[in-house]
Design a protein around this motif. Structure first.
Motif, PDB file in Angstrom:
ATOM      1  N   TYR A 106      49.931  33.123  82.586  1.00  0.00           N
ATOM      2  CA  TYR A 106      48.855  32.432  81.867  1.00  0.00           C
ATOM      3  C   TYR A 106      48.185  31.370  82.727  1.00  0.00           C
ATOM      4  N   ASN A 107      48.949  30.698  83.608  1.00  0.00           N
ATOM      5  CA  ASN A 107      48.324  29.639  84.411  1.00  0.00           C
ATOM      6  C   ASN A 107      47.239  30.200  85.327  1.00  0.00           C
ATOM      7  N   ILE A 108      47.433  31.431  85.814  1.00  0.00           N
ATOM      8  CA  ILE A 108      46.422  32.058  86.669  1.00  0.00           C
ATOM      9  C   ILE A 108      45.218  32.467  85.836  1.00  0.00           C
ATOM     10  N   ALA A 109      45.465  33.102  84.671  1.00  0.00           N
ATOM     11  CA  ALA A 109      44.363  33.521  83.804  1.00  0.00           C
ATOM     12  C   ALA A 109      43.532  32.331  83.348  1.00  0.00           C
ATOM     13  N   SER A 110      44.206  31.228  83.038  1.00  0.00           N
ATOM     14  CA  SER A 110      43.504  30.034  82.587  1.00  0.00           C
ATOM     15  C   SER A 110      42.656  29.434  83.706  1.00  0.00           C
ATOM     16  N   ALA A 111      43.221  29.414  84.921  1.00  0.00           N
ATOM     17  CA  ALA A 111      42.506  28.826  86.056  1.00  0.00           C
ATOM     18  C   ALA A 111      41.285  29.644  86.461  1.00  0.00           C
ATOM     19  N   THR A 112      41.336  30.959  86.208  1.00  0.00           N
ATOM     20  CA  THR A 112      40.235  31.838  86.608  1.00  0.00           C
ATOM     21  C   THR A 112      39.312  32.190  85.444  1.00  0.00           C
ATOM     22  N   GLY A 113      39.573  31.627  84.262  1.00  0.00           N
ATOM     23  CA  GLY A 113      38.715  31.869  83.110  1.00  0.00           C
ATOM     24  C   GLY A 113      38.852  33.255  82.514  1.00  0.00           C
ATOM     25  N   GLU A 114      39.995  33.910  82.694  1.00  0.00           N
ATOM     26  CA  GLU A 114      40.174  35.274  82.193  1.00  0.00           C
ATOM     27  C   GLU A 114      41.205  35.334  81.064  1.00  0.00           C
ATOM     28  N   GLN A 115      41.087  34.374  80.142  1.00  0.00           N
ATOM     29  CA  GLN A 115      42.041  34.335  79.036  1.00  0.00           C
ATOM     30  C   GLN A 115      41.953  35.574  78.149  1.00  0.00           C
ATOM     31  N   GLU A 116      40.732  36.070  77.888  1.00  0.00           N
ATOM     32  CA  GLU A 116      40.582  37.244  77.031  1.00  0.00           C
ATOM     33  C   GLU A 116      41.291  38.456  77.640  1.00  0.00           C
ATOM     34  N   LYS A 117      41.136  38.645  78.935  1.00  0.00           N
ATOM     35  CA  LYS A 117      41.819  39.732  79.633  1.00  0.00           C
ATOM     36  C   LYS A 117      43.334  39.543  79.562  1.00  0.00           C
ATOM     37  N   TYR A 118      43.776  38.297  79.647  1.00  0.00           N
ATOM     38  CA  TYR A 118      45.212  37.991  79.555  1.00  0.00           C
ATOM     39  C   TYR A 118      45.769  38.430  78.202  1.00  0.00           C
ATOM     40  N   PHE A 119      45.094  38.062  77.100  1.00  0.00           N
ATOM     41  CA  PHE A 119      45.593  38.400  75.770  1.00  0.00           C
ATOM     42  C   PHE A 119      45.598  39.912  75.550  1.00  0.00           C
ATOM     43  N   GLN A 120      44.601  40.610  76.063  1.00  0.00           N
ATOM     44  CA  GLN A 120      44.591  42.066  75.974  1.00  0.00           C
ATOM     45  C   GLN A 120      45.783  42.665  76.727  1.00  0.00           C
ATOM     46  N   GLY A 121      46.061  42.099  77.908  1.00  0.00           N
ATOM     47  CA  GLY A 121      47.188  42.571  78.703  1.00  0.00           C
ATOM     48  C   GLY A 121      48.522  42.298  78.042  1.00  0.00           C
ATOM     49  N   VAL A 122      48.640  41.146  77.377  1.00  0.00           N
ATOM     50  CA  VAL A 122      49.878  40.806  76.674  1.00  0.00           C
ATOM     51  C   VAL A 122      50.161  41.833  75.577  1.00  0.00           C
ATOM     52  N   ALA A 123      49.147  42.160  74.781  1.00  0.00           N
ATOM     53  CA  ALA A 123      49.326  43.140  73.704  1.00  0.00           C
ATOM     54  C   ALA A 123      49.753  44.494  74.262  1.00  0.00           C
ATOM     55  N   LYS A 124      49.149  44.895  75.361  1.00  0.00           N
ATOM     56  CA  LYS A 124      49.509  46.168  75.993  1.00  0.00           C
ATOM     57  C   LYS A 124      50.938  46.121  76.532  1.00  0.00           C
ATOM     58  N   GLU A 125      51.300  45.016  77.171  1.00  0.00           N
ATOM     59  CA  GLU A 125      52.648  44.879  77.731  1.00  0.00           C
ATOM     60  C   GLU A 125      53.707  44.990  76.650  1.00  0.00           C
TER      61      GLU A 125
END
Length: 302
Positions: A106-125
């Motif tokens: 999450y710290n990388i997704a937050s720093a790069t502004g890709e939180q939406e992609k992060y949450f999609q990836g979490v659901a898939k994982e």
């Protein structure tokens, strides 16, 4: 006064404060507790910082852990892993650790502004790890047993603004030779220890090139004053600087070393200095989940 001048002034002040009042870091007598299972009494001791870490051998079936670790190591060695960059005083920096999975930390997704992609990836994982043909995913076993052991229950945390679930855990891959031979001393949250709240991690080991896994130091800072009067020294916990690491090792003294086998789990407070022991050859695979403690009457948030 501009920002640069403000930073320089603060650095001079904390340097003076440490020279005048610093030294003799507060350490306690907490030890690593060995247990055969997760239980409320041991978790309560960990939350109160009465123990340094909780080590549960064979938390996950040893044979299954080794098999899973070998599969993940093979993927990583073929270039399938991404570097787990760490947040430091200089921003995001590369580390000895990489990760596998459908989302970045999450710290990388937050720093790069890709939180939406992060949450999609979490659901898939979460979905992918629950395939009916696969054995119980170690992180799911942790979630279930924490919920059963902790009186107020436990579960995956959610993002406050969106309600989306956060990642419950990610693989940590280290391929030798590691940059830090003795390990990189760090904390994952820089804050005094409290008995009312704290950040912890659960680490499930799958493949080990050597038994030595983790060094942890019983630093017992309970007040902001203790942080401030040692601020220059402790800033080394948030940077990858060889000189700062040497100063920390000298000031902290001997560590308590934890040796593990595939399937073992170690829980610790990540506000205490710790380091994954470095190695020359081979690949280390583990799974890490962060756990937020907000009081004995509150759910543990993974």
């Amino acid at each position: 006064m501009n920002r640069k001048e403000s930073i320089e002034t603060a650095q001079r002040f904390f340097g003076w404060l440490e020279r005048r009042y610093g030294g003799n870091l507060p350490l306690d007598a907490a030890k690593v507790l060995l247990s055969d299972r997760l239980c409320y009494a041991d978790l309560k001791k960990l939350a109160a910082h009465e123990i340094l870490a909780l080590h549960i051998p064979n938390f996950y079936d040893r044979k299954s852990a080794a098999q899973l670790g070998a599969e993940m190591a093979k993927k990583a060695e073929k270039g399938g892993a991404i570097n787990w960059k760490i947040s430091t005083s200089k921003g995001l920096e590369s580390s000895d650790v990489s990760t596998l999975g459908a989302h970045e930390p999450y710290n990388i997704a937050s720093a790069t502004g890709e939180q939406e992609k992060y949450f999609q990836g979490v659901a898939k994982e979460l979905r992918d790890r629950r395939e009916p043909t696969q054995p119980l995913w170690p992180v799911d076993k942790l979630r279930l047993e924490l919920d059963e052991a902790w009186n107020a229950g436990a579960g995956i945390s959610r993002d406050e603004s969106t309600g989306c679930v956060m990642g419950a855990g990610l693989a940590r891959i280290m391929i030798g030779p590691t940059r830090w031979k003795k390990g990189h001393i760090h904390v994952d949250e820089m804050a005094p220890l409290k008995t009312s709240s704290g950040l912890f991690s659960a680490n499930i080991y799958l493949q080990m090139p050597q038994p030595e896994a983790l060094d942890i130091w019983p630093l017992n800072i309970r007040s902001r004053w203790d942080w401030y009067r040692n601020a220059v020294l402790l800033s080394g916990l948030a940077c990858q600087d060889a000189e700062s690491q040497a100063r920390l090792r000298h000031a902290l003294g001997p560590s308590q070393r934890i040796e593990v086998e595939p399937g073992d789990m170690v829980l610790l407070c990540v506000q205490r200095p710790h380091a994954a022991v470095g190695f020359s050859t081979g690949t280390r695979v583990s799974l890490q989940s962060f756990i937020q403690f907000n009081g004995l009457e509150k759910r543990l948030l993974i």
